[in-house]
Design an enzyme around this catalytic site. Structure first.
Site, PDB file in Angstrom:
ATOM      1  N   GLU A 103       1.070  -1.077  -0.452  1.00 52.62           N
ATOM      2  CA  GLU A 103       0.091  -0.071   0.125  1.00 52.62           C
ATOM      3  C   GLU A 103       0.785   1.318  -0.036  1.00 52.62           C
ATOM      4  O   GLU A 103       1.779   1.022   0.192  1.00 52.62           O
ATOM      5  CB  GLU A 103      -1.025  -0.246   1.212  1.00 52.62           C
ATOM      6  CG  GLU A 103      -1.774  -0.964   1.235  1.00 52.62           C
ATOM      7  CD  GLU A 103      -2.658  -0.654   2.482  1.00 52.62           C
ATOM      8  OE1 GLU A 103      -3.796  -1.630   2.176  1.00 52.62           O
ATOM      9  OE2 GLU A 103      -2.397  -1.014   3.340  1.00 52.62           O
ATOM     10  N   CYS A 118       3.596   8.827   0.230  1.00 50.04           N
ATOM     11  CA  CYS A 118       4.201   8.351   1.186  1.00 50.04           C
ATOM     12  C   CYS A 118       4.513   6.895   0.962  1.00 50.04           C
ATOM     13  O   CYS A 118       3.069   6.149   0.316  1.00 50.04           O
ATOM     14  CB  CYS A 118       3.455   8.263   2.573  1.00 50.04           C
ATOM     15  SG  CYS A 118       3.437   6.988   3.746  1.00 50.04           S
ATOM     16  N   CYS A 125       6.550  -5.992   7.556  1.00 48.88           N
ATOM     17  CA  CYS A 125       7.256  -5.231   8.525  1.00 48.88           C
ATOM     18  C   CYS A 125       7.900  -6.499   9.311  1.00 48.88           C
ATOM     19  O   CYS A 125       6.682  -6.903   9.559  1.00 48.88           O
ATOM     20  CB  CYS A 125       6.989  -3.847   9.055  1.00 48.88           C
ATOM     21  SG  CYS A 125       8.618  -3.367   9.416  1.00 48.88           S
ATOM     22  N   CYS A 129       6.517  -3.508  15.925  1.00 53.19           N
ATOM     23  CA  CYS A 129       6.194  -2.151  16.732  1.00 53.19           C
ATOM     24  C   CYS A 129       4.217  -2.954  17.577  1.00 53.19           C
ATOM     25  O   CYS A 129       3.767  -3.131  16.034  1.00 53.19           O
ATOM     26  CB  CYS A 129       6.330  -1.371  16.162  1.00 53.19           C
ATOM     27  SG  CYS A 129       8.277  -0.843  15.903  1.00 53.19           S
ATOM     28  N   CYS A 132       1.705  -0.886  15.314  1.00 56.88           N
ATOM     29  CA  CYS A 132       1.648  -0.937  13.820  1.00 56.88           C
ATOM     30  C   CYS A 132       0.873  -2.208  13.446  1.00 56.88           C
ATOM     31  O   CYS A 132       0.941  -2.944  13.331  1.00 56.88           O
ATOM     32  CB  CYS A 132       2.822  -0.631  13.366  1.00 56.88           C
ATOM     33  SG  CYS A 132       3.348  -0.489  11.095  1.00 56.88           S
ATOM     34  N   GLY A 178       6.789  -1.319   5.714  1.00 56.43           N
ATOM     35  CA  GLY A 178       9.116  -1.685   6.307  1.00 56.43           C
ATOM     36  C   GLY A 178       8.870  -0.268   6.850  1.00 56.43           C
ATOM     37  O   GLY A 178       8.890   0.367   7.212  1.00 56.43           O
ATOM     38  N   GLU A 179      10.398  -1.189   7.319  1.00 53.99           N
ATOM     39  CA  GLU A 179      11.303  -0.575   7.567  1.00 53.99           C
ATOM     40  C   GLU A 179      12.000  -0.127   6.708  1.00 53.99           C
ATOM     41  O   GLU A 179      13.592  -0.617   6.458  1.00 53.99           O
ATOM     42  CB  GLU A 179      12.064  -1.070   8.696  1.00 53.99           C
ATOM     43  CG  GLU A 179      13.997  -0.298   8.983  1.00 53.99           C
ATOM     44  CD  GLU A 179      13.412   0.953   9.965  1.00 53.99           C
ATOM     45  OE1 GLU A 179      14.721   1.495   9.804  1.00 53.99           O
ATOM     46  OE2 GLU A 179      13.186   0.900  10.513  1.00 53.99           O
ATOM     47  N   HIS A 235       8.402   7.144  20.674  1.00 53.15           N
ATOM     48  CA  HIS A 235       6.918   6.412  20.784  1.00 53.15           C
ATOM     49  C   HIS A 235       7.402   6.269  22.518  1.00 53.15           C
ATOM     50  O   HIS A 235       6.165   6.017  23.653  1.00 53.15           O
ATOM     51  CB  HIS A 235       6.726   5.716  20.418  1.00 53.15           C
ATOM     52  CG  HIS A 235       6.726   5.561  18.511  1.00 53.15           C
ATOM     53  ND1 HIS A 235       5.475   6.614  17.836  1.00 53.15           N
ATOM     54  CD2 HIS A 235       7.191   4.736  17.919  1.00 53.15           C
ATOM     55  CE1 HIS A 235       5.985   6.675  16.925  1.00 53.15           C
ATOM     56  NE2 HIS A 235       7.020   5.142  16.797  1.00 53.15           N
ATOM     57  N   ASN A 309      -4.290   5.858  15.903  1.00 51.72           N
ATOM     58  CA  ASN A 309      -5.719   5.581  14.626  1.00 51.72           C
ATOM     59  C   ASN A 309      -5.178   4.323  14.869  1.00 51.72           C
ATOM     60  O   ASN A 309      -4.856   3.473  15.622  1.00 51.72           O
ATOM     61  CB  ASN A 309      -4.640   5.946  13.066  1.00 51.72           C
ATOM     62  CG  ASN A 309      -4.048   7.471  13.197  1.00 51.72           C
ATOM     63  OD1 ASN A 309      -4.782   8.089  13.016  1.00 51.72           O
ATOM     64  ND2 ASN A 309      -2.900   7.634  12.426  1.00 51.72           N
ATOM     65  N   CYS A 352      -0.949   6.802  10.140  1.00 52.24           N
ATOM     66  CA  CYS A 352      -0.029   6.299  10.397  1.00 52.24           C
ATOM     67  C   CYS A 352      -0.634   5.147  11.129  1.00 52.24           C
ATOM     68  O   CYS A 352      -1.366   4.646  11.920  1.00 52.24           O
ATOM     69  CB  CYS A 352       0.701   7.068  11.242  1.00 52.24           C
ATOM     70  SG  CYS A 352       2.141   7.121  12.478  1.00 52.24           S
TER      71      CYS A 352
END
Length: 360
Positions: A103, A118, A125, A129, A132, A178-179, A235, A309, A352
């Site tokens: 995406e 974006c 990933c 986290c 996410c 992804g990172e 975070h 979110n 996010c």
């Protein structure tokens, strides 16, 4: 390995034209006996016209187009779903040549005239986290440089239609799936291609890489590119909490991370952004806001507060507005540059932490 994809046969052993920088493309074609200007023409067709087939390259001789088709792949990710939010945000679901999905998001900012994309750098990933959605199914693979670049081309074509590059994408944030720094070489190759002044011509200072905190790669980035922006997903202001919500912290703790960030700031002279997702009853207490202010005091940085979110699978909730405002005020009153991220695309799961390759 060969297989059929839409109108073409893919040979995974062949190079992809969209993985080659301008100089590499010219050199490859010159080696094959074509004059330098032909390589420049092909590069222009890809990045000033956004073509996805050699047959669309009208001023390229048929013999040369046949050579390109027989010796190179041409990445062409396929849009399989497009969702539009009331604020103009667009989320794309793209299919890749091997059947995987990713995406990406287009973010319009009419008040400033910015057009931002974006972009994803991995399929899934592997960092896990807790807030996410992307990491729920784990990491499938890295994206190629061509797949990273083609996302930008597809967004550009969508917002400008037949008049490619008008309006022009002005900003790129590598904050999708992804990172990014875990796919360092392909990421930086795509950055070079996107930056080329006779192509998409997106300025280095208009691109931002977001990382969960890969310390060696932050140092490496400072050495190879001192122009591109860096955003660090923080975070939490202490190791105990960050270990719980971001497993990467067990490998690179806050002291190691901030030491690398300070080295990055010293080397590049650039301000770093720290992203902080505010999660109800997780990392939003007054005590933690004070800790965060103390942790970052005196650093050339900016904090981007992001109210969490909704991701139903993770059970993460947004704090009430009073708590968000209080956290913000504590940072501001302690001399920390801070903004509250404008919410965009939440209702289409484009904000996010919400990207997850969903087809329905």
């Amino acid at each position: 390995m060969h297989y059929l994809k839409k109108w073409r046969v893919i040979n995974l052993k062949m190079k992809d034209l969209k993985e080659l920088s301008r100089s590499e493309l010219i050199a490859e074609l010159k080696k094959a006996g074509f004059p330098s200007y032909r390589g420049e023409q092909v590069f222009n067709w890809l990045y000033k016209n956004g073509v996805s087939r050699t047959e669309e390259m009208k001023n390229i001789p048929k013999k040369m187009r046949k050579f390109l088709d027989e010796n190179y792949n041409l990445t062409d990710i396929e849009e399989i779903k497009r969702s539009v939010a009331v604020d103009g945000t667009v989320k794309y679901l793209w299919n890749l040549d091997d059947g995987e999905n990713i995406e990406g998001v287009y973010l319009p900012f009419p008040e400033s005239g910015r057009h931002s994309a974006c972009i994803s750098t991995q399929v899934g990933c592997g960092l896990g986290c807790s807030f996410c959605a992307t990491g729920i199914d784990g990491l499938k693979r890295n994206l190629t440089a061509g797949e990273i670049v083609d996302q930008v081309i597809k967004v550009q074509k969508d917002i400008s239609g037949s008049n490619f590059a008008d309006p022009r994408l002005s900003n790129i944030v590598f904050m999708g799936m992804g990172e990014p720094l875990a796919n360092f070489d392909n990421l930086m190759q795509s950055v070079e291609i996107l930056n080329a002044d006779d192509g998409l011509n997106i300025g280095m200072r208009k691109m931002t890489i977001s990382t969960a905190g890969l310390v060696p790669e932050i140092r490496k980035l400072a050495q190879v590119n001192d122009q591109i922006g860096l955003a660090v997903s923080l975070h939490a202001p202490n190791d105990r909490l960050r270990n719980k919500i971001m497993p990467i912290n067990k490998k690179y703790n806050l002291n190691q991370l901030l030491t690398a960030v300070l080295e990055y700031i010293e080397k590049t002279g650039r301000r770093v952004t720290f992203e902080y997702v505010l999660m109800d009853s997780v990392n939003d207490s007054p005590e933690l806001s004070v800790q965060l202010a103390e942790l970052l005091r005196g650093m050339n940085c900016h904090v981007n507060l992001i109210p969490a979110n909704p991701v139903p699978e993770l059970g993460i909730e947004r704090p009430v507005q009073k708590v968000i405002d209080s956290f913000y005020e504590t940072l501001a009153n302690n001399g920390i540059q801070v903004t509250l991220r404008k919410e965009m695309g939440t209702q289409i799961d484009a904000a996010c932490g919400q990207l997850k390759r969903k087809e329905n």
